[in-house]
Design an enzyme around this catalytic site. Structure first.
Site, PDB file in Angstrom:
ATOM      1  N   TYR A  97       8.149 -10.387   3.399  1.00  0.00           N
ATOM      2  CA  TYR A  97       8.755  -9.624   2.311  1.00  0.00           C
ATOM      3  C   TYR A  97       8.755 -10.448   1.041  1.00  0.00           C
ATOM      4  CZ  TYR A  97      10.349  -5.886   5.346  1.00  0.00           C
ATOM      5  OH  TYR A  97      10.390  -4.831   6.208  1.00  0.00           O
ATOM      6  N   ILE A  98       8.407  -9.783  -0.059  1.00  0.00           N
ATOM      7  CA  ILE A  98       8.337 -10.417  -1.373  1.00  0.00           C
ATOM      8  C   ILE A  98       8.987  -9.471  -2.377  1.00  0.00           C
ATOM      9  CG2 ILE A  98       6.765 -11.259  -3.174  1.00  0.00           C
ATOM     10  CD1 ILE A  98       4.736 -11.753  -0.832  1.00  0.00           C
ATOM     11  N   ASN A 135       3.593   2.954   5.209  1.00  0.00           N
ATOM     12  CA  ASN A 135       3.488   1.855   4.252  1.00  0.00           C
ATOM     13  C   ASN A 135       2.007   1.520   4.032  1.00  0.00           C
ATOM     14  OD1 ASN A 135       3.781  -0.435   2.682  1.00  0.00           O
ATOM     15  ND2 ASN A 135       5.365  -1.350   3.955  1.00  0.00           N
ATOM     16  N   ASN A 137       0.242   0.475   1.480  1.00  0.00           N
ATOM     17  CA  ASN A 137      -0.126  -0.782   0.816  1.00  0.00           C
ATOM     18  C   ASN A 137      -0.133  -1.943   1.797  1.00  0.00           C
ATOM     19  OD1 ASN A 137      -0.431   0.418  -1.692  1.00  0.00           O
ATOM     20  ND2 ASN A 137       1.646  -0.051  -2.356  1.00  0.00           N
ATOM     21  N   TYR A 142      -2.979  -5.804   5.499  1.00  0.00           N
ATOM     22  CA  TYR A 142      -3.183  -6.376   6.834  1.00  0.00           C
ATOM     23  C   TYR A 142      -4.610  -6.149   7.318  1.00  0.00           C
ATOM     24  CZ  TYR A 142       1.891  -6.788   6.821  1.00  0.00           C
ATOM     25  OH  TYR A 142       3.180  -7.100   6.497  1.00  0.00           O
ATOM     26  N   LYS A 144      -7.192  -5.948   5.362  1.00  0.00           N
ATOM     27  CA  LYS A 144      -8.016  -6.843   4.537  1.00  0.00           C
ATOM     28  C   LYS A 144      -8.031  -8.266   5.097  1.00  0.00           C
ATOM     29  CE  LYS A 144      -8.481  -8.463  -0.222  1.00  0.00           C
ATOM     30  NZ  LYS A 144      -7.944  -8.391  -1.582  1.00  0.00           N
TER      31      LYS A 144
END
Length: 171
Positions: A97-98, A135, A137, A142, A144
């Protein structure tokens, strides 16, 4: 940009609780009822629950600082700490988480690389995570970095059951 990762201990409980609540709320507030968010935040980030998780020898938290400001965190699990028992060869990335103001700076990749390094250091051969099916994005990120959808499991947001994709990566 100065990036630091610090292993989180019970001495960092207040910081972990704050970043955990803030990032989860930012990420999911628009898709969930205020009641379910309150229930989840109060349970998942209580002093008792976080202290127990920090003291579990099969879990590891890392706090992410950018220019000395707390920006996010990572939580990984092995063995019986995994939320799904996938076996001794696996490391679970339970949380990356960011804070939103730090998005698009490559910090997700920094945390994922730390998770992969931890898995290799622990001689794990596979990494897995659960990501909410809505989710998009996170799912794209993941994929990628080499994860593939391999199953599903349930996640409860308060009283509401949601479906997470299980994604795995062979090291």
């Amino acid at each position: 940009m100065n990036i630091q990762l610090i292993q989180c201990t019970t001495d960092h409980l207040t910081e972990l609780q704050s970043i955990g609540r803030d990032t989860f709320y930012e990420t999911f507030r628009d898709q969930n009822s205020p009641e379910n968010m309150t229930i989840y935040l109060n349970e998942a980030f209580s002093n008792e629950k976080l202290t127990a998780e920090l003291q579990n020898k099969h879990s590891l938290f890392k706090l992410l600082y950018v220019n000395e400001e707390l920006a996010g965190y990572l939580k990984v699990n092995t063995d019986e700490a995994q939320s799904e028992k996938l076996g001794p060869d696996y490391l679970e990335v339970e949380r990356i988480y960011i804070l939103s103001r730090f998005h698009k700076l490559g910090l997700g990749k920094v945390l994922m690389e730390e998770a992969i390094k931890s898995a290799k250091d622990m001689q794990k051969t596979k990494v897995w995570l659960g990501v909410w099916e809505q989710n998009s994005n996170a799912i794209a990120f993941y994929e990628k970095v080499g994860f593939q959808k391999t199953g599903t499991h349930s996640f409860f947001m308060g009283e509401e059951e949601q479906i997470d994709f299980i994604m795995t990566k062979q090291l």
